[in-house]
Motif scaffolding. Structure first.
Motif, PDB file in Angstrom:
ATOM      1  N   ASP A 127      12.123   4.524 -22.626  1.00  0.00           N
ATOM      2  CA  ASP A 127      11.219   3.835 -21.800  1.00  0.00           C
ATOM      3  C   ASP A 127      10.765   4.791 -20.606  1.00  0.00           C
ATOM      4  OD1 ASP A 127      11.570   1.566 -23.105  1.00  0.00           O
ATOM      5  OD2 ASP A 127      13.409   1.009 -22.133  1.00  0.00           O
ATOM      6  N   ASP A 128       9.231   4.545 -20.578  1.00  0.00           N
ATOM      7  CA  ASP A 128       8.843   5.329 -19.461  1.00  0.00           C
ATOM      8  C   ASP A 128       8.715   4.444 -18.056  1.00  0.00           C
ATOM      9  OD1 ASP A 128       8.331   7.610 -21.054  1.00  0.00           O
ATOM     10  OD2 ASP A 128       6.345   6.878 -21.407  1.00  0.00           O
ATOM     11  N   ALA A 129       9.097   5.027 -16.877  1.00  0.00           N
ATOM     12  CA  ALA A 129       8.811   4.379 -15.739  1.00  0.00           C
ATOM     13  C   ALA A 129       7.986   5.309 -14.684  1.00  0.00           C
ATOM     14  CB  ALA A 129      10.279   4.161 -15.062  1.00  0.00           C
ATOM     15  N   VAL A 130       7.295   4.530 -13.786  1.00  0.00           N
ATOM     16  CA  VAL A 130       6.605   5.355 -12.662  1.00  0.00           C
ATOM     17  C   VAL A 130       7.069   4.674 -11.542  1.00  0.00           C
ATOM     18  CG1 VAL A 130       4.143   5.458 -11.965  1.00  0.00           C
ATOM     19  CG2 VAL A 130       4.639   5.273 -14.191  1.00  0.00           C
ATOM     20  N   THR A 131       7.256   5.585 -10.658  1.00  0.00           N
ATOM     21  CA  THR A 131       7.726   5.337  -9.178  1.00  0.00           C
ATOM     22  C   THR A 131       6.732   5.662  -8.265  1.00  0.00           C
ATOM     23  OG1 THR A 131       9.919   5.593  -9.836  1.00  0.00           O
ATOM     24  CG2 THR A 131       9.446   5.411  -7.462  1.00  0.00           C
ATOM     25  N   LEU A 132       6.095   5.174  -7.388  1.00  0.00           N
ATOM     26  CA  LEU A 132       5.078   5.599  -6.183  1.00  0.00           C
ATOM     27  C   LEU A 132       5.918   6.012  -5.147  1.00  0.00           C
ATOM     28  CD1 LEU A 132       2.323   2.734  -6.859  1.00  0.00           C
ATOM     29  CD2 LEU A 132       2.381   5.133  -8.019  1.00  0.00           C
ATOM     30  N   SER A 133       5.253   7.073  -4.533  1.00  0.00           N
ATOM     31  CA  SER A 133       5.853   7.173  -3.294  1.00  0.00           C
ATOM     32  C   SER A 133       5.296   6.205  -2.275  1.00  0.00           C
ATOM     33  CB  SER A 133       5.353   8.541  -2.853  1.00  0.00           C
ATOM     34  OG  SER A 133       4.072   8.568  -2.311  1.00  0.00           O
ATOM     35  N   SER A 134       6.099   6.268  -0.949  1.00  0.00           N
ATOM     36  CA  SER A 134       5.531   5.369   0.086  1.00  0.00           C
ATOM     37  C   SER A 134       4.299   5.627   0.383  1.00  0.00           C
ATOM     38  CB  SER A 134       6.524   5.286   1.093  1.00  0.00           C
ATOM     39  OG  SER A 134       6.231   6.700   1.690  1.00  0.00           O
ATOM     40  N   GLY A 135       3.545   6.675   0.442  1.00  0.00           N
ATOM     41  CA  GLY A 135       2.383   6.975   0.737  1.00  0.00           C
ATOM     42  C   GLY A 135       1.133   6.340  -0.197  1.00  0.00           C
ATOM     43  N   ALA A 136       1.751   6.684  -1.476  1.00  0.00           N
ATOM     44  CA  ALA A 136       0.856   6.230  -2.625  1.00  0.00           C
ATOM     45  C   ALA A 136       0.953   4.364  -2.607  1.00  0.00           C
ATOM     46  CB  ALA A 136       1.162   6.437  -3.986  1.00  0.00           C
ATOM     47  N   SER A 137       1.812   4.052  -2.414  1.00  0.00           N
ATOM     48  CA  SER A 137       2.079   2.505  -2.174  1.00  0.00           C
ATOM     49  C   SER A 137       1.321   2.044  -1.218  1.00  0.00           C
ATOM     50  CB  SER A 137       3.429   2.128  -1.922  1.00  0.00           C
ATOM     51  OG  SER A 137       4.116   2.250  -3.033  1.00  0.00           O
ATOM     52  N   GLN A 138       1.204   2.728   0.004  1.00  0.00           N
ATOM     53  CA  GLN A 138       0.331   2.136   1.082  1.00  0.00           C
ATOM     54  C   GLN A 138      -1.153   2.278   0.667  1.00  0.00           C
ATOM     55  OE1 GLN A 138       1.839   4.830   4.389  1.00  0.00           O
ATOM     56  NE2 GLN A 138       3.346   3.172   5.002  1.00  0.00           N
ATOM     57  N   LEU A 139      -1.638   3.326   0.067  1.00  0.00           N
ATOM     58  CA  LEU A 139      -2.989   3.375  -0.214  1.00  0.00           C
ATOM     59  C   LEU A 139      -3.353   2.596  -1.324  1.00  0.00           C
ATOM     60  CD1 LEU A 139      -3.241   7.330  -0.875  1.00  0.00           C
ATOM     61  CD2 LEU A 139      -4.268   5.986   0.842  1.00  0.00           C
ATOM     62  N   GLN A 140      -2.618   2.203  -2.004  1.00  0.00           N
ATOM     63  CA  GLN A 140      -2.781   1.152  -3.196  1.00  0.00           C
ATOM     64  C   GLN A 140      -2.970  -0.286  -2.572  1.00  0.00           C
ATOM     65  OE1 GLN A 140       0.466   0.168  -5.870  1.00  0.00           O
ATOM     66  NE2 GLN A 140      -0.995   0.204  -7.543  1.00  0.00           N
ATOM     67  N   GLU A 141      -2.096  -0.708  -1.481  1.00  0.00           N
ATOM     68  CA  GLU A 141      -2.047  -1.806  -0.751  1.00  0.00           C
ATOM     69  C   GLU A 141      -3.556  -1.841  -0.001  1.00  0.00           C
ATOM     70  OE1 GLU A 141      -1.747  -5.560   0.273  1.00  0.00           O
ATOM     71  OE2 GLU A 141      -0.321  -4.275  -1.150  1.00  0.00           O
ATOM     72  N   MET A 142      -3.855  -0.735   0.892  1.00  0.00           N
ATOM     73  CA  MET A 142      -5.204  -0.540   1.439  1.00  0.00           C
ATOM     74  C   MET A 142      -6.434  -0.831   0.508  1.00  0.00           C
ATOM     75  SD  MET A 142      -4.191   2.637   4.216  1.00  0.00           S
ATOM     76  CE  MET A 142      -5.974   2.956   4.187  1.00  0.00           C
ATOM     77  N   GLY A 143      -6.377  -0.413  -0.642  1.00  0.00           N
ATOM     78  CA  GLY A 143      -7.403  -0.333  -1.778  1.00  0.00           C
ATOM     79  C   GLY A 143      -7.537  -1.865  -1.951  1.00  0.00           C
ATOM     80  N   ARG A 144      -6.492  -2.547  -2.430  1.00  0.00           N
ATOM     81  CA  ARG A 144      -6.463  -4.098  -2.557  1.00  0.00           C
ATOM     82  C   ARG A 144      -7.024  -4.702  -1.300  1.00  0.00           C
ATOM     83  NH1 ARG A 144      -0.654  -3.954  -4.250  1.00  0.00           N
ATOM     84  NH2 ARG A 144      -0.882  -3.196  -6.505  1.00  0.00           N
ATOM     85  N   ALA A 145      -6.600  -4.433  -0.172  1.00  0.00           N
ATOM     86  CA  ALA A 145      -7.065  -5.362   0.957  1.00  0.00           C
ATOM     87  C   ALA A 145      -8.554  -4.859   1.371  1.00  0.00           C
ATOM     88  CB  ALA A 145      -6.419  -4.832   2.547  1.00  0.00           C
ATOM     89  N   MET A 146      -9.115  -3.641   0.971  1.00  0.00           N
ATOM     90  CA  MET A 146     -10.476  -3.480   0.942  1.00  0.00           C
ATOM     91  C   MET A 146     -11.285  -4.078  -0.119  1.00  0.00           C
ATOM     92  SD  MET A 146     -10.265   0.529   2.148  1.00  0.00           S
ATOM     93  CE  MET A 146     -12.170   0.761   2.305  1.00  0.00           C
ATOM     94  N   ALA A 147     -10.749  -4.086  -1.239  1.00  0.00           N
ATOM     95  CA  ALA A 147     -11.577  -4.821  -2.266  1.00  0.00           C
ATOM     96  C   ALA A 147     -11.789  -6.406  -1.944  1.00  0.00           C
ATOM     97  CB  ALA A 147     -10.685  -4.682  -3.620  1.00  0.00           C
ATOM     98  N   GLU A 148     -10.678  -6.757  -1.305  1.00  0.00           N
ATOM     99  CA  GLU A 148     -10.886  -8.312  -0.996  1.00  0.00           C
ATOM    100  C   GLU A 148     -11.620  -8.789   0.353  1.00  0.00           C
ATOM    101  OE1 GLU A 148      -6.680  -9.471  -0.624  1.00  0.00           O
ATOM    102  OE2 GLU A 148      -6.322  -9.232  -2.739  1.00  0.00           O
ATOM    103  N   SER A 149     -11.900  -7.573   1.144  1.00  0.00           N
ATOM    104  CA  SER A 149     -12.660  -8.079   2.182  1.00  0.00           C
ATOM    105  C   SER A 149     -14.277  -7.740   1.985  1.00  0.00           C
ATOM    106  CB  SER A 149     -12.234  -7.132   3.498  1.00  0.00           C
ATOM    107  OG  SER A 149     -12.513  -5.755   3.298  1.00  0.00           O
ATOM    108  N   ALA A 150     -15.106  -8.082   2.843  1.00  0.00           N
ATOM    109  CA  ALA A 150     -16.571  -7.673   2.726  1.00  0.00           C
ATOM    110  C   ALA A 150     -16.699  -6.351   3.169  1.00  0.00           C
ATOM    111  CB  ALA A 150     -17.368  -8.796   3.688  1.00  0.00           C
TER     112      ALA A 150
END
Length: 105
Positions: free
Chosen positions: A46-69
């Motif tokens: 089984d393969d697993a992917v673990t994101l660093s805290s910085g990558a997780s923050q960037l991913q969350e920022m990307g989601r927030a930006m996609a949802e905002s105007a």
């Protein structure tokens, strides 16, 4: 995956991190099949992917930006109204200062 296509993925590295060139292409192909989820000799990896805290923050920022105007529509409408009425004033010294600040970044 690109590493496994070339036959030099992490599984092909020796104990000191060097490439183990004694392994053949057929063995690397077999590992690729096991990594993709096929069972070989009763073993399934089984393969697993673990994101660093910085990558997780960037991913969350990307989601927030996609949802905002992408811009403030109310501000755009207000400026359009001022321009159409001939009341929009441009402060050239403020524009020049902002350009200077931008250039010194």
């Amino acid at each position: 995956m690109a590493n496994e296509i070339n036959g030099f993925g992490p599984r092909n590295l020796g104990p000191n991190g060097s490439v183990d060139s004694s392994r053949g292409r057929t063995e690397a192909k077999g590992e690729s099949q096991r990594a993709s989820g096929s069972a070989t000799n009763g073993i399934k990896e089984d393969d697993a992917v673990t994101l660093s805290s910085g990558a997780s923050q960037l991913q969350e920022m990307g989601r927030a930006m996609a949802e905002s105007a992408p811009f403030d529509q109310a501000k755009v409408d207000r400026i359009k109204d001022l321009i159409s009425q001939g009341e929009y004033q441009i402060d050239s010294s403020r524009v020049a200062e902002k350009l200077r600040q931008f250039e010194t970044l």
